[in-house]
Design an enzyme around this catalytic site. Sequence first.
Site, PDB file in Angstrom:
ATOM      1  N   CYS A   1      74.827  93.606 -79.200  1.00  0.00           N
ATOM      2  CA  CYS A   1      73.474  92.859 -79.426  1.00  0.00           C
ATOM      3  C   CYS A   1      73.458  91.336 -79.144  1.00  0.00           C
ATOM      4  CB  CYS A   1      74.511  92.359 -80.682  1.00  0.00           C
ATOM      5  SG  CYS A   1      75.555  91.761 -81.204  1.00  0.00           S
TER       6      CYS A   1
ATOM      7  N   CYS B   1      68.309  90.356 -82.310  1.00  0.00           N
ATOM      8  CA  CYS B   1      69.923  90.565 -81.946  1.00  0.00           C
ATOM      9  C   CYS B   1      69.784  88.803 -81.919  1.00  0.00           C
ATOM     10  CB  CYS B   1      69.875  91.537 -81.506  1.00  0.00           C
ATOM     11  SG  CYS B   1      70.901  92.426 -81.919  1.00  0.00           S
TER      12      CYS B   1
HETATM   13 FE1  SF4 Z   1      68.005  92.517 -86.042  1.00  0.00          FE
HETATM   14 FE2  SF4 Z   1      70.117  93.066 -83.998  1.00  0.00          FE
HETATM   15 FE3  SF4 Z   1      70.967  92.951 -87.084  1.00  0.00          FE
HETATM   16 FE4  SF4 Z   1      69.182  94.943 -85.014  1.00  0.00          FE
HETATM   17  S1  SF4 Z   1      71.274  94.544 -85.246  1.00  0.00           S
HETATM   18  S2  SF4 Z   1      68.652  93.881 -87.810  1.00  0.00           S
HETATM   19  S3  SF4 Z   1      68.170  94.237 -84.014  1.00  0.00           S
HETATM   20  S4  SF4 Z   1      69.908  91.627 -85.772  1.00  0.00           S
END
Ligand code: SF4
Length: 245
Positions: free
Chosen positions: A241, A133
Site C-alpha cells: 500500500c 492508499c
Molecule cells: Fe483504498 Fe488502499 Fe484501502 Fe484499497 S487498500 S480501499 S486502495 S486505501
Amino acid sequence: MTTVKDAQKQAESPQPADPDRLRQLAEEAGRALEDASALDVLRWAAETFGPRFCVTSSMEDAVVAHLASRAFPGVHVVFLDTGYHFPETIGTRDAVAAVMDVEVITLTPRQTVAEQDAEHGPRLHDRDPDLCCALRKVRPLEEGLRGYDAWATGLRRIESPSRADTPVVGWDEKRQKVKISPIARWTDADVEAYVAEHGVLTNPLLSDGYASVGCAPCTRRVAAGEDARAGRWAGFNKTECGLHL
Ligand code: SF4
C-alpha cells in the site's frame, strides 16, 4: 563522534531526536539485534525510545501488539482506519483495546469516504489504488508518526518477495525514523505457536479463507498454495500500500 549512547539519550527526550543520530542507532542496532528474540528487540525499543516508540497494527492479528505490551505496558498501538475496513477488523481493534495493556490510537484520513468520492469520484480504489492508499493510508500514517522516533511493524520476510530483506531494526528514510520489525524472521508456524500459547486475538477473517487482511474492496480470499498476499489488490500490479516502500 556520535555514540549509540548519545543517540539513545536524545531519543529518550520528549523532543524529536536528531535524524543522523537515529540513523546511526538504527544501523548499529540492526546488526546487534538481528538474531535477538522478538521480545528482546521490543525491550530494547522500549528502553531506548520510551514514549517516542509505537507499534502499528492492521489488526490482522495482535501478535506484535501483544509482544510489545509485555515489553512496554501501555504502549501505543497505532491503527489506520481507512473507512474501508471489514467489520471484523474494527471488532478486532476494539477487542485489542478492551483486553490488552495497550493504548490504541486510531488515525483517520483527512477526508471521509464520501468526501473523497465527491472530489475524486466513487470507487477510487478500483481506478487508482495508489492514490487511494496515499490519501487513506500513507499520509495519515506520516502525520500520525510525527510524535515518535521509532515504530514497529508486523512485517515478516516470508510474506512476499518484496518483504524478503526486511531488517529487524532498520532506518525508515522516508519518515526519518527507526523502523523495527521484531518478527521479521518468524515463520507462519512461529506466529501460530505464539497465538496458541498466549491466546492472542486474531482477525476472524483469517479463519475464513483470508490469508492477509486489508481494506474490504481490495482484499479477497486466497486459494490453497497462493502467496499470502495474493488476495490483496488482485488484478492490479500492486502488492504494497506504500506504508513499507
Ligand atoms: Fe483504498 Fe488502499 Fe484501502 Fe484499497 S487498500 S480501499 S486502495 S486505501
